[in-house]
Design a protein around this motif. Structure first.
Motif, PDB file in Angstrom:
ATOM      1  N   SER A 194      21.045   5.893   0.617  1.00  0.00           N
ATOM      2  CA  SER A 194      21.099   7.362   0.514  1.00  0.00           C
ATOM      3  C   SER A 194      19.926   8.007  -0.227  1.00  0.00           C
ATOM      4  O   SER A 194      20.138   8.709  -1.223  1.00  0.00           O
ATOM      5  N   PRO A 195      18.712   7.797   0.208  1.00  0.00           N
ATOM      6  CA  PRO A 195      17.597   8.516  -0.436  1.00  0.00           C
ATOM      7  C   PRO A 195      17.724  10.018  -0.160  1.00  0.00           C
ATOM      8  O   PRO A 195      18.266  10.411   0.870  1.00  0.00           O
ATOM      9  N   GLU A 196      17.240  10.806  -1.119  1.00  0.00           N
ATOM     10  CA  GLU A 196      17.284  12.268  -0.940  1.00  0.00           C
ATOM     11  C   GLU A 196      16.142  12.712  -0.040  1.00  0.00           C
ATOM     12  O   GLU A 196      15.019  12.236  -0.183  1.00  0.00           O
ATOM     13  N   PHE A 197      16.405  13.618   0.882  1.00  0.00           N
ATOM     14  CA  PHE A 197      15.313  14.132   1.720  1.00  0.00           C
ATOM     15  C   PHE A 197      15.691  15.472   2.331  1.00  0.00           C
ATOM     16  O   PHE A 197      16.866  15.756   2.533  1.00  0.00           O
ATOM     17  N   ASN A 200      18.580  -2.260  10.313  1.00  0.00           N
ATOM     18  CA  ASN A 200      17.448  -1.408  10.694  1.00  0.00           C
ATOM     19  C   ASN A 200      17.250  -0.269   9.689  1.00  0.00           C
ATOM     20  O   ASN A 200      17.988  -0.166   8.695  1.00  0.00           O
ATOM     21  N   VAL A 201      16.251   0.569   9.934  1.00  0.00           N
ATOM     22  CA  VAL A 201      15.923   1.629   8.965  1.00  0.00           C
ATOM     23  C   VAL A 201      17.077   2.610   8.768  1.00  0.00           C
ATOM     24  O   VAL A 201      17.297   3.105   7.649  1.00  0.00           O
ATOM     25  N   ILE A 202      17.830   2.870   9.811  1.00  0.00           N
ATOM     26  CA  ILE A 202      18.958   3.812   9.692  1.00  0.00           C
ATOM     27  C   ILE A 202      20.045   3.191   8.809  1.00  0.00           C
ATOM     28  O   ILE A 202      20.632   3.863   7.943  1.00  0.00           O
ATOM     29  N   ASP A 203      20.288   1.894   8.994  1.00  0.00           N
ATOM     30  CA  ASP A 203      21.256   1.182   8.128  1.00  0.00           C
ATOM     31  C   ASP A 203      20.830   1.307   6.665  1.00  0.00           C
ATOM     32  O   ASP A 203      21.660   1.559   5.781  1.00  0.00           O
ATOM     33  N   ALA A 204      19.516   1.128   6.420  1.00  0.00           N
ATOM     34  CA  ALA A 204      19.009   1.177   5.045  1.00  0.00           C
ATOM     35  C   ALA A 204      19.186   2.568   4.438  1.00  0.00           C
ATOM     36  O   ALA A 204      19.536   2.716   3.268  1.00  0.00           O
ATOM     37  N   GLU A 235       0.831  -1.213   0.000  1.00  0.00           N
ATOM     38  CA  GLU A 235       0.000   0.000   0.000  1.00  0.00           C
ATOM     39  C   GLU A 235       0.862   1.259   0.000  1.00  0.00           C
ATOM     40  O   GLU A 235       0.527   2.256  -0.627  1.00  0.00           O
ATOM     41  N   PHE A 236       1.983   1.197   0.700  1.00  0.00           N
ATOM     42  CA  PHE A 236       2.906   2.336   0.679  1.00  0.00           C
ATOM     43  C   PHE A 236       3.429   2.578  -0.737  1.00  0.00           C
ATOM     44  O   PHE A 236       3.602   3.716  -1.156  1.00  0.00           O
ATOM     45  N   ARG A 237       3.665   1.504  -1.475  1.00  0.00           N
ATOM     46  CA  ARG A 237       4.238   1.635  -2.830  1.00  0.00           C
ATOM     47  C   ARG A 237       3.342   2.454  -3.752  1.00  0.00           C
ATOM     48  O   ARG A 237       3.816   3.072  -4.693  1.00  0.00           O
ATOM     49  N   ARG A 238       2.039   2.455  -3.469  1.00  0.00           N
ATOM     50  CA  ARG A 238       1.116   3.229  -4.319  1.00  0.00           C
ATOM     51  C   ARG A 238       1.214   4.721  -4.044  1.00  0.00           C
ATOM     52  O   ARG A 238       0.719   5.540  -4.802  1.00  0.00           O
ATOM     53  N   ALA A 239       1.831   5.093  -2.914  1.00  0.00           N
ATOM     54  CA  ALA A 239       1.893   6.517  -2.559  1.00  0.00           C
ATOM     55  C   ALA A 239       3.313   7.047  -2.460  1.00  0.00           C
ATOM     56  O   ALA A 239       3.524   8.258  -2.377  1.00  0.00           O
ATOM     57  N   ALA A 240       4.307   6.160  -2.458  1.00  0.00           N
ATOM     58  CA  ALA A 240       5.681   6.617  -2.216  1.00  0.00           C
ATOM     59  C   ALA A 240       6.688   5.625  -2.778  1.00  0.00           C
ATOM     60  O   ALA A 240       6.356   4.478  -3.065  1.00  0.00           O
ATOM     61  N   GLU A 241       7.920   6.090  -2.909  1.00  0.00           N
ATOM     62  CA  GLU A 241       9.046   5.183  -3.140  1.00  0.00           C
ATOM     63  C   GLU A 241       9.229   4.418  -1.846  1.00  0.00           C
ATOM     64  O   GLU A 241       9.130   5.015  -0.757  1.00  0.00           O
ATOM     65  N   VAL A 242       9.497   3.124  -1.907  1.00  0.00           N
ATOM     66  CA  VAL A 242       9.607   2.352  -0.663  1.00  0.00           C
ATOM     67  C   VAL A 242      10.969   1.677  -0.542  1.00  0.00           C
ATOM     68  O   VAL A 242      11.477   1.087  -1.497  1.00  0.00           O
ATOM     69  N   ILE A 243      11.551   1.814   0.634  1.00  0.00           N
ATOM     70  CA  ILE A 243      12.790   1.107   0.973  1.00  0.00           C
ATOM     71  C   ILE A 243      12.464   0.204   2.157  1.00  0.00           C
ATOM     72  O   ILE A 243      11.841   0.642   3.123  1.00  0.00           O
ATOM     73  N   ILE A 244      12.869  -1.048   2.051  1.00  0.00           N
ATOM     74  CA  ILE A 244      12.578  -2.009   3.118  1.00  0.00           C
ATOM     75  C   ILE A 244      13.865  -2.377   3.859  1.00  0.00           C
ATOM     76  O   ILE A 244      14.920  -2.550   3.238  1.00  0.00           O
ATOM     77  N   ALA A 245      13.737  -2.497   5.175  1.00  0.00           N
ATOM     78  CA  ALA A 245      14.839  -3.034   5.983  1.00  0.00           C
ATOM     79  C   ALA A 245      14.269  -4.134   6.854  1.00  0.00           C
ATOM     80  O   ALA A 245      13.170  -3.988   7.398  1.00  0.00           O
TER      81      ALA A 245
END
Lengths: 311, 268
Positions: free
Chosen positions: B189-192, B180-184, B159-169
Motif C-alpha cells: 500500500s504505497p501512497e500515491f 507481480n507489481v499489482i500484488d506488491a 539506480e532507482f534507489r538513488r532517486a526513489a523509494e523502491v518496491i520489488i516484485a
C-alpha cells in the motif's frame, strides 16, 4: 562568368514530363511511405523532390487493420496497414493546405471500396489547384473490399479507369499490382481505359510466421512486401510495362540508392518513387537525387530524358 | 528541417543482466538533441543492411544538454542482438528524438507511483531522476518505484534507489514480494496520487484498472511494432476511447501522439 553560374549551366537537366506535368526531377515518394510530407518535412526539404505522392485517401475516414500491422523481413518489410486515412475532408483542409507553399508537384493517391468511392474522391479533388495528378490505388493487397479487386483483372481495370477518366480534371496515373500473371495485359488495359500514366509496383503479397509462438506475425495474416528485397522484381515489371504501352511509367519497388533508381529509368521509367527506404533513412530521396546527378555528370549525360528506356 | 539521423558514438555497451544491455551514446562534437523528456525514444538503425527498419528503444537516461543518451535494451531479436555486439568507439545511426514523453509539469510535487515491468523499467529511471530534481526544487513530492522482475536479476534497481523509494516484485519470489507489481502494491500500500507505468500489456491493463479503482490518473507508455517511428506509416496505432484529432478515427499513433498516454484515452 562566376563559378556559381558555371555550375548552374553545367548542371544536368533532371526535369521530366509525365502526362503534360513538368517535374523538376524524377524522384518522388511512394504512396503510404511519406504521409503527406508533414512529418518528413522536418527531415527533408520537400522543395527538392520531384513530387510528393500522398498516402491513399478515401471519401470517408478508414480505421485500417488490427495491429500488428508491420514486420521486418530480410531486406524489406511486410505491412498490412489497411489504408487507414482521415478521409478526404480532413485531407483537403489539412494536408493539401500544408503542401500549398512547396515548390514540388503533388500527386494524390486515391483509394476506395466501391467504384463510387473512387469517383467521389476524384470529383472532390477536381477543383483543387494544388493537386497536379491523381494516382488511383487499385492495387493495395491489404483491404478486404475494393482496391486490388479492381486491379487484377484486365476488364475491371479497364472499366474503372474509363469511369475515373470521365470525371477526373487532373491527369490520372493507375497504380498497378505485381500480384498478377501478366503485367503487359494489365498495363494495356489501363492504357485502353484512358490512363495518362502508370505506376508500379505496389507491394507483393507475403506472409510471415512466428515459429516460436506458432502464429502469424501480422494480425491480417498476409501483408505487402516492400523494400530492397523486391527491387529486381520491380525492375522487371517496370520494363515489361514500359514496353507494352505508349503512356509514361513511374517505377517503384525497393529503391534505396541512385543506382536502383537508374535501373528503373533505363528500364523505361519516366519517374521513380522511393518507398520503404524512407523509413530506414528519411533522407533517401535526397541521396537518390544527388546520386543521379553525380551519375549524369560522370557519364556526361546532359538530360535525364536521354536515359529513359534506353534498354 | 530540425530533425535528422544523427551519427552518435558508442561510449559504453555492456550486459547488466541476463540478455539486458546498457548502451551510452554521445552526439558528435558541437551537436546535441536539446531538451529530452523522460519517456521519449530513439530509432536505432542496424548496420546490417538486410535489417532496414530502425528499432524503437526508449531512452533510459540523458544529460541536461541532450548530448548523451543511455539506452537499456533487451536482446530480443536479430537487431538488438546486433546492438549487443557494438563496441565502444564505434558509430551508431540514431533517428530521433521521437515521441512525446512524460509531462513533468503534471507530476512535480505529487506522490508519484512509477510502475515498471521488466524491460519497461528503463524509461522510468530517467523519469525518477528528473522528478527527484524537480521535486527538490519545488520542495514537495515523493516518488515510489514498483519494479517487477521474473527473477532476482534486479537490473537498474540500485539506480532507482538513488532517486526513489523502491518496491520489488518477482515472479519466482526470489526477491521482494512474490507476485507481480499489482500484488506488491496491494500488499505494501504505497501512497500515491498519480501513476506512470511502462511494461507488458497485461501489466498495463492491471495498472489501468488500479487507477480507475483508486480514482487517480495513470500515464502509461505503450509499445507496438513500428516501421518509421515518426508518424508516417501508421503501423503502430492503438485504439482510442475518443476520435483522434490526427487520424480522424478511433486510432492514435503510438510513435507520435505517444508512447505516453492517459490510460483513460486508450483501449488496451
Amino acid at each position: 562568368m562566376t563559378q556559381s553560374q558555371m555550375t548552374e549551366k553545367n548542371r544536368p537537366d533532371m526535369s521530366v514530363e509525365i502526362a503534360g506535368v513538368r517535374f523538376q526531377n524524377p524522384v518522388m515518394t511512394a504512396s503510404g511511405t511519406f504521409g503527406s510530407g508533414i512529418e518528413y518535412s522536418e527531415f527533408v526539404d520537400l522543395n527538392r523532390l520531384g513530387a510528393v505522392v500522398t498516402k491513399g485517401v478515401s471519401n470517408i475516414p478508414w480505421e485500417g487493420n488490427a495491429t500488428p500491422r508491420v514486420s521486418e523481413t530480410w531486406g524489406g518489410m511486410l505491412n498490412a496497414i489497411g489504408l487507414q486515412n482521415p478521409g478526404i475532408d480532413i485531407f483537403v483542409e489539412r494536408d493539401l493546405k500544408f503542401l500549398e507553399p512547396y515548390d514540388t508537384k503533388v500527386i494524390v493517391n486515391v483509394c476506395g471500396k466501391s467504384e463510387q468511392d473512387y469517383l467521389d474522391v476524384v470529383e472532390r479533388l477536381s477543383d483543387e489547384k494544388r493537386v497536379d495528378m491523381l494516382e488511383i490505388n487499385v492495387s493495395c493487397p491489404n483491404v478486404k473490399e475494393g482496391a486490388i479487386a479492381f486491379g487484377v483483372h484486365a476488364d475491371s481495370l479497364f472499366r474503372i479507369t474509363e469511369k475515373i477518366k470521365k470525371v477526373a480534371k487532373q491527369p490520372v496515373i493507375m497504380k498497378l499490382t505485381p500480384n498478377v500473371t501478366s503485367i503487359p495485359e494489365l498495363a494495356r488495359a489501363a492504357e485502353a481505359g484512358g490512363a495518362d500514366a502508370l505506376s508500379l509496383i505496389n507491394t507483393i503479397t507475403g506472409m510471415k510466421i512466428d515459429v516460436e509462438r506458432r502464429c502469424f506475425v501480422l494480425a491480417n495474416r498476409t501483408g505487402g512486401l516492400s523494400g530492397p528485397a523486391i527491387h529486381p522484381v520491380a525492375v522487371r515489371m517496370v520494363y515489361e510495362a514500359a514496353h507494352s504501352v505508349k503512356i509514361p511509367v513511374i517505377g517503384m519497388g525497393g529503391i534505396a540508392t541512385a543506382e536502383d533508381a537508374l535501373e528503373m529509368i533505363l528500364a523505361g521509367a519516366s519517374g521513380v518513387a522511393v518507398g520503404a527506404m524512407n523509413f530506414s533513412d528519411p533522407m533517401t530521396t535526397i541521396r537518390v537525387i544527388e546520386g543521379i546527378e553525380a551519375y549524369m555528370e560522370r557519364h556526361q549525360v546532359s538530360k535525364i530524358t536521354d536515359l529513359i528506356g534506353v534498354l | 528541417m530540425s530533425k535528422k539521423k544523427t551519427c552518435m558514438t558508442v561510449i559504453e555497451n555492456r550486459a547488466i543482466a541476463e540478455g539486458i544491455y546498457s548502451m551510452v551514446l554521445v552526439c558528435p562534437e558541437g551537436e546535441s538533441f536539446g531538451a529530452v523528456r523522460p519517456g521519449q525514444f530513439v530509432g536505432v538503425c542496424c548496420r546490417d543492411g538486410s535489417r532496414i527498419l530502425p528499432r524503437p528503444i526508449s531512452i533510459c537516461d540523458f544529460d541536461a544538454e541532450g548530448k548523451l543518451l543511455r539506452l537499456v535494451y533487451r536482446c530480443a531479436g536479430k537487431g538488438t542482438a546486433e546492438f549487443a555486439g557494438w563496441e565502444a568507439g564505434s558509430e551508431a545511426q540514431i533517428l530521433g528524438i521521437l515521441g512525446n514523453g512524460y509531462d513533468l509539469s503534471a507530476l512535480v510535487g505529487k506522490k508519484v507511483l512509477l510502475i515498471g515491468g521488466g524491460i519497461g523499467a528503463p524509461p522510468l529511471l530517467g523519469l525518477a531522476k528528473s522528478l527527484k530534481q524537480a521535486d527538490e526544487a519545488a520542495g514537495a513530492g515523493k516518488v515510489t518505484a514498483v519494479l517487477g522482475y521474473r527473477t532476482n536479476d534486479l537490473f537498474l534497481a540500485e539506480e532507482f534507489r538513488r532517486a526513489a523509494e523502491v518496491i520489488i516484485a518477482t515472479d519466482d519470489g526470489s526477491a521482494g514480494v512474490h507476485g507481480n507489481v499489482i500484488d506488491a502494491i496491494r500488499e505494501l500500500s504505497p501512497e500515491f496520487d498519480v501513476i506512470c507505468a511502462c511494461g507488458p500489456m497485461p501489466m498495463l491493463r492491471g495498472v489501468k484498472a488500479l487507477a480507475e479503482e483508486k480514482g487517480v490518473k495513470a500515464w502509461i507508455s505503450l509499445e507496438e511494432r513500428m516501421a518509421c517511428g515518426v508518424g508516417v506509416c501508421l503501423g503502430c496505432v492503438t485504439k482510442t476511447a475518443h476520435k483522434d484529432e490526427h487520424s480522424n478515427v478511433n486510432n492514435t499513433r503510438i510513435c507520435t501522439e505517444g508512447p505516453v498516454f492517459d490510460a483513460e484515452e486508450v483501449l488496451l
